[in-house]
Design a protein around this motif. Sequence first.
Motif, short mmCIF file in Angstrom:
data_model
loop_
_atom_site.label_atom_id
_atom_site.label_comp_id
_atom_site.label_asym_id
_atom_site.label_seq_id
_atom_site.Cartn_x
_atom_site.Cartn_y
_atom_site.Cartn_z
N TYR A 93 0.82 -1.21 0.00
CA TYR A 93 0.00 0.00 0.00
C TYR A 93 0.86 1.27 0.00
O TYR A 93 0.39 2.36 -0.29
CB TYR A 93 -0.93 0.00 1.22
N ASN A 94 2.15 1.10 0.38
CA ASN A 94 3.05 2.25 0.50
C ASN A 94 4.27 2.04 -0.39
O ASN A 94 5.34 1.61 0.07
CB ASN A 94 3.48 2.43 1.96
N GLY A 141 -5.05 4.94 0.21
CA GLY A 141 -5.39 3.53 0.08
C GLY A 141 -4.70 2.91 -1.11
O GLY A 141 -4.35 3.59 -2.08
N TYR A 142 -4.51 1.60 -1.03
CA TYR A 142 -3.84 0.85 -2.10
C TYR A 142 -4.89 -0.01 -2.79
O TYR A 142 -5.57 -0.83 -2.15
CB TYR A 142 -2.74 -0.01 -1.49
N ILE A 143 -5.04 0.18 -4.10
CA ILE A 143 -6.03 -0.59 -4.87
C ILE A 143 -5.45 -1.96 -5.17
O ILE A 143 -4.49 -2.10 -5.94
CB ILE A 143 -6.42 0.14 -6.16
N THR A 176 -13.25 -5.97 -8.63
CA THR A 176 -14.33 -6.84 -8.19
C THR A 176 -15.59 -6.40 -8.91
O THR A 176 -15.58 -5.42 -9.66
CB THR A 176 -14.53 -6.76 -6.66
N LYS A 177 -16.65 -7.12 -8.73
CA LYS A 177 -17.89 -6.80 -9.44
C LYS A 177 -18.39 -5.41 -9.03
O LYS A 177 -18.68 -5.16 -7.88
CB LYS A 177 -18.96 -7.84 -9.13
N GLY A 178 -18.43 -4.51 -9.99
CA GLY A 178 -18.96 -3.17 -9.74
C GLY A 178 -17.96 -2.17 -9.22
O GLY A 178 -18.33 -1.01 -8.98
N GLY A 179 -16.70 -2.59 -9.03
CA GLY A 179 -15.75 -1.61 -8.52
C GLY A 179 -14.39 -2.22 -8.22
O GLY A 179 -13.92 -3.12 -8.92
N MET A 180 -13.76 -1.71 -7.15
CA MET A 180 -12.40 -2.12 -6.79
C MET A 180 -12.32 -2.41 -5.28
O MET A 180 -13.12 -1.90 -4.49
CB MET A 180 -11.40 -1.01 -7.14
N ILE A 181 -11.32 -3.22 -4.89
CA ILE A 181 -11.00 -3.47 -3.48
C ILE A 181 -9.78 -2.63 -3.11
O ILE A 181 -8.74 -2.71 -3.77
CB ILE A 181 -10.73 -4.97 -3.22
N VAL A 182 -9.92 -1.83 -2.03
CA VAL A 182 -8.86 -0.90 -1.62
C VAL A 182 -8.40 -1.22 -0.20
O VAL A 182 -9.23 -1.45 0.70
CB VAL A 182 -9.38 0.56 -1.68
N ASP A 183 -7.09 -1.27 -0.01
CA ASP A 183 -6.51 -1.49 1.33
C ASP A 183 -6.38 -0.12 2.00
O ASP A 183 -5.60 0.74 1.57
CB ASP A 183 -5.14 -2.15 1.18
N VAL A 184 -7.17 0.08 3.08
CA VAL A 184 -7.11 1.31 3.86
C VAL A 184 -6.84 0.93 5.31
O VAL A 184 -7.67 0.29 5.96
CB VAL A 184 -8.44 2.10 3.76
N PHE A 185 -5.67 1.29 5.80
CA PHE A 185 -5.26 0.94 7.17
C PHE A 185 -5.31 -0.55 7.41
O PHE A 185 -5.57 -1.01 8.53
CB PHE A 185 -6.15 1.64 8.22
N PHE A 221 -6.08 1.05 -12.72
CA PHE A 221 -5.94 1.54 -11.35
C PHE A 221 -5.40 0.47 -10.40
O PHE A 221 -5.04 0.80 -9.26
CB PHE A 221 -7.29 2.04 -10.84
N VAL A 222 -5.39 -0.80 -10.81
CA VAL A 222 -4.93 -1.87 -9.93
C VAL A 222 -3.45 -1.67 -9.61
O VAL A 222 -2.65 -1.27 -10.47
CB VAL A 222 -5.19 -3.25 -10.59
N ASN A 223 -3.10 -1.93 -8.36
CA ASN A 223 -1.72 -1.79 -7.86
C ASN A 223 -1.25 -0.34 -7.84
O ASN A 223 -0.05 -0.05 -7.98
CB ASN A 223 -0.74 -2.64 -8.68
N THR A 224 -2.18 0.56 -7.65
CA THR A 224 -1.82 1.98 -7.50
C THR A 224 -2.33 2.49 -6.16
O THR A 224 -3.24 1.92 -5.56
CB THR A 224 -2.41 2.84 -8.64
N THR A 225 -1.74 3.58 -5.71
CA THR A 225 -2.14 4.20 -4.45
C THR A 225 -2.81 5.53 -4.75
O THR A 225 -2.31 6.33 -5.56
CB THR A 225 -0.92 4.42 -3.54
N MET A 226 -3.95 5.77 -4.10
CA MET A 226 -4.71 7.00 -4.34
C MET A 226 -5.23 7.53 -3.03
O MET A 226 -5.30 6.81 -2.02
CB MET A 226 -5.89 6.74 -5.30
N ASP A 227 -5.62 8.80 -3.07
CA ASP A 227 -6.27 9.40 -1.90
C ASP A 227 -7.77 9.15 -1.98
O ASP A 227 -8.37 9.19 -3.06
CB ASP A 227 -6.01 10.90 -1.86
#
Length: 593
Positions: A80-81, A132-134, A138-147, A169-175
């Motif tokens: 994620y970082n 968060g780290y994408i 997934t169906k309808g969107g993305m899974i993001v690692d937040v904390f 957007f996969v494997n990228t970090t965004m606000d």
Amino acid sequence: MSKLTKNVQPLQDFDWEQFENGMAVNVSKEELDKAYDETLNKVSEHQVVDGKVISVDKKEVVVNIGYKSDGIIPASEFRYNPDLKVGDTVEVYVENAEDKKGQLVLSHKKARLSKSWDRVNAALDNEEIVQGYIKCRTKGGMIVDVFGIEAFLPGSQIDVHPIRDYDQFVNTTMDFKIVKINQEFRNVVVSHKALIEAELEAQKKEIIGKLEKGQILEGTVKNITSYGVFVDLGGVDGLIHITDLSWGRVDDPHKVVELDQKINVVILDFDDEKKRIALGLKQLTPHPWDALDADLKVGDHVKGKVVVIADYGAFVEIQPGVEGLIHVSEMSWSQHLRSAQEFLKVGDDVEAVILTLDRDERKMSLGIKQLKEDPWEAIDVKYPVGSKHTAKVRNFTNFGVFVELEEGVDGLIHISDLSWTKKVKHPSEFTQVGAEIDVVVLDIDKENRRLSLGHKQLEDNPWDVFEAKYTVGSIHEGKIIELLEKGAVVSLDKDVEGFATPKHLVKEDGTQAQLNEELPFKVIEFNKDSKRIILSHSRTFEDPQREEKKAAAKKTRAAKKDDAPKIENVAASTTLGDIDVLAELKAKMEKGE
């Protein structure tokens, strides 16, 4: 000084002079170990502490927490970082101070998880922007690692523009901004779009405040639908309806514009709150009617392509944006009500004649039947009265049959002109739609485009023959083919029928004649003009009986007439004799007196 290490105090009785001269220091191993241990942090298992990154590679991250050994953490826990570097301080969870190999076991993931739920809730309450780290789609969107928590990022919340490729957007970090938390199921929903919208809101208000009808703006094609194109004007969306894309017919907006294409548009209209903005693209180009050939006039021939077709007619584009209507009545000289689809289809190239032209109203009517000669112009030459032809049955009415001699030339065979002998109740009994039938022209009404036709006139009138054959009083064999309330229809042969009333259907034994019964019938009335033959079965036996009675009565009267003179003579002689005696008697009496 770093909190990872403790302040180390020098031993009070350490002989530095001896140490510098290389002489053995008189310190026991136990004392040395004790002194070393005192320099290390006290580490308790299952607690979260801060550590310093001392090494980073693709597989692992080495972290020093001030313990006698460093901890090794899988690099995947720091995905994620991606900006992690040596010297960064990170939170770690002490799983084991010393495993079987004497190695310190740390976990960054568990350290994050231990405080993540509190952090997430605090971020929602404080409207905090989190990183968060994408991880994946997934169906309808993305899974993001937040904390360390897997949050859901709906596809509609990635950006203000529709996203067509999520994989970028996969494997990228965004606000992100945390927008929703389900405490019961511990579900977290985040949005990146919310951050962008906040930035665009000020820009949007500025754009809306300056909108004016007729204003030309640059925009980006945001979305293409079957009914039009949505254009981003810089945070404000407007719609170009499909009819405002081009002066010509547009069946698919994709043929005019492309996604993400930058185009100039004109503002046509908007509502009071300027939430719905109608845009135009074709209005930026001259109207095709203004470029129409000035010499074009009624009667000229033009060529074009059928772009729209309906039951009532077809629209033909003679040049982009200039169309004319060919009404179905102008497609054929035929007077039958038909559909335009029977003559043309979309995409057909056609030649037509201009019937009307209104440049002010930008309307034009066309015709294709005018390319052929009107068959009624020489109708009396091609179809003179008395001429014989073969026609096709088009449709029926209760009073006759409409037939077509050729396209545009129709005629009517009245029901009474179908057969000399057969009583036709409805034309469908005689022929059928689509069948061919021979006809003779009886009359022409050129002005009203009407032909009177006949079928029976192709043969001589058999009633001229019937008049001699079925004389009143003649007797013929007949078969009852139909029973009606008022009598029965009797077939005398295949060409002629007669009619008998109920009283004339009484047989000699007093019973009534039945259907399909064959009996002798006597003609009691024949009318050539009305084609009517009245028959009687009962008269076939009643008339002879009546004649016999009349003959017998006549004979009796004759016999009486022969005897009458004799009686009269006797009476006459007696009367004369008596007269003489009376005369003598009268004379004697007179003398006696």
